[in-house]
Write an enzyme that holds these catalytic residues in place. Structure first.
Site, short mmCIF file in Angstrom:
data_model
loop_
_atom_site.label_atom_id
_atom_site.label_comp_id
_atom_site.label_asym_id
_atom_site.label_seq_id
_atom_site.Cartn_x
_atom_site.Cartn_y
_atom_site.Cartn_z
CB CYS A 131 -1.05 -0.10 1.22
SG CYS A 131 -0.29 -0.46 2.74
CG HIS A 169 -1.15 3.82 4.52
ND1 HIS A 169 -2.01 3.60 5.72
CD2 HIS A 169 -0.59 2.86 3.99
CE1 HIS A 169 -1.63 2.45 5.85
NE2 HIS A 169 -1.00 1.93 4.55
#
Ligand SMILES: NC(=O)c1ccc[n+]([C@@H]2O[C@H](COP(=O)([O-])OP(=O)(O)OC[C@H]3O[C@@H](n4cnc5c(N)ncnc54)[C@H](OP(=O)(O)O)[C@@H]3O)[C@@H](O)[C@H]2O)c1
Length: 337
Positions: free
Chosen positions: A132, A245
């Site tokens: 990710c 994130h």
């Protein structure tokens, strides 16, 4: 892959944080699904997953799970991928794998469609989805690399707990609730309390002192950008955020690129949304990126300590672009040829 009007799709790990998102993204993007097979561990047999207005019973993942399946989206951990992805391929399916099992295998393409879609054509049955934190990094940096050639990247991540899966989201919620009610916290998923804290520790530590997560960013970025010469150093930090994130990035380029040029370049880049008006408090935030598809970039400024350097702040939804969306986009490219 053989062209069809509709495809039989299996989602392995369908009950998990990423699998749930995969089902929702396949539905909302109108992926041409003939039948869906939702697979998980024996713990989930008896449960169901919702897809296109129907409840689909969860089946146990086993050797016969893939008969008749055209595309299998795997998101149930590296061990399951190592065992069952070859089984799916043998049954005739193409696998898009979210785990780390095959990412660094030189024979297996590691793909972010905005960056290296042509690599999909080289697949022999398995296509790997990157980590990710790597995906959002390369989506934002590829346009800069193309015009100015990046020599070095220094990245610090601020990663949401959903990157560890559903149990970690429950842990952050339960610890926050406990602390606000003056109760003791229980640490089960992470080695320390995550609520109201930051942990400079994602995945296990390696002999060079880096964590596996940090080295994934180094190695995967080089593979996707097809440039082994880029210097990359990473510090990966888990923060008490549920979803999205954030990354603080410093890049050094061969050719000079001003902040204005970078902003303009990124404004036109596929999959990128520039949010960069700091005077009006406009910059990317995890809470705004959650549930969205884009990689958001802001705080673009020149690094005044070197000749050709830029600083950027990059935010994206780790469950969508960082995992499920990227996998579905690969599948879309596959069926469109
Ligand atoms: N979360 C992220 O941001 C992210 C990003 C990129 C890649 N990934 C990767 O995606 C994978 C899943 O992550 P997640 O966050 O969705 O984790 P999760 O929420 O913990 O879900 C794990 C899934 O795997 C299934 N599973 C576990 N053991 C199994 C077994 N023995 N047989 C069959 N299925 C089994 C679980 O089924 P049960 O419900 O039955 O236990 C569940 O559906 C991991 O490989 C992870 O590294 C995650």
């Amino acid at each position: 892959m053989q062209k069809k009007d509709r495809y039989n799709v299996a989602v392995v790990g369908a009950t998990g944080a990423v699998g749930t998102e995969m089902l929702s993204i396949l539905e909302t993007r109108g992926f041409p699904v003939a039948t869906i097979r939702t697979l998980a561990s024996p713990r989930s047999v008896g449960k169901s997953c919702s897809f296109c207005g129907r409840d689909w019973p969860v089946d146990e993942l086993n050797e016969s799970s893939f008969s008749g399946i055209d595309i299998a989206l795997f998101s149930a951990g590296a061990e399951r991928s190592r065992t069952f992805a070859p089984v799916a391929v043998k049954s005739g399916a193409v696998v898009v794998d979210n785990s780390s099992a095959f990412r660094m295998d030189p024979k297996i393409p590691l793909v972010v469609p905005e960056v290296n879609a042509p690599a999909i054509a080289r697949h022999k049955g398995i296509i790997a989805n990157p980590n990710c934190s790597t995906i959002q990094l390369v989506v934002a940096l590829k346009p800069i690399h193309d015009v100015a050639r990046i020599k070095r990247i220094v990245v610090t991540t601020f990663q949401a707990v959903s990157g560890t899966g559903q149990k970690a989201m429950d842990e952050l919620l339960n610890q926050t609730r406990a602390l606000l009610n003056f109760r003791d916290v229980v640490n089960e998923v992470y080695p320390h309390q995550i609520a109201f804290n930051c942990l400079p520790h994602i995945d296990t530590f390696l002999s060079n002192g880096y964590s596996k997560e940090e080295m994934k960013m180094v190695n995967e970025t080089r593979k996707i950008l097809e440039d082994e010469t880029i210097g990359i150093t990473a510090t990966a930090v888990r923060v008490p955020v549920f979803r999205g994130h954030s990354e603080a990035i410093n890049v050094e380029t061969e050719k000079k690129i001003t902040a204005d040029q970078a902003r303009e370049l990124l404004a036109y880049a596929e999959g990128v949304c520039v949010l960069d008006h700091p005077a009006e408090n406009v910059y990317p935030l995890a809470i705004d990126a959650a549930g969205k598809d884009e990689t958001f970039v802001g705080r673009i400024r020149e690094d005044e300590s070197v000749e050709n350097g830029l600083n950027l702040w990059i935010v994206s939804d780790n469950l969508r672009k960082g995992a499920a969306l990227n996998a579905v986009q690969i599948a879309e490219k596959l069926i469109r040829g």
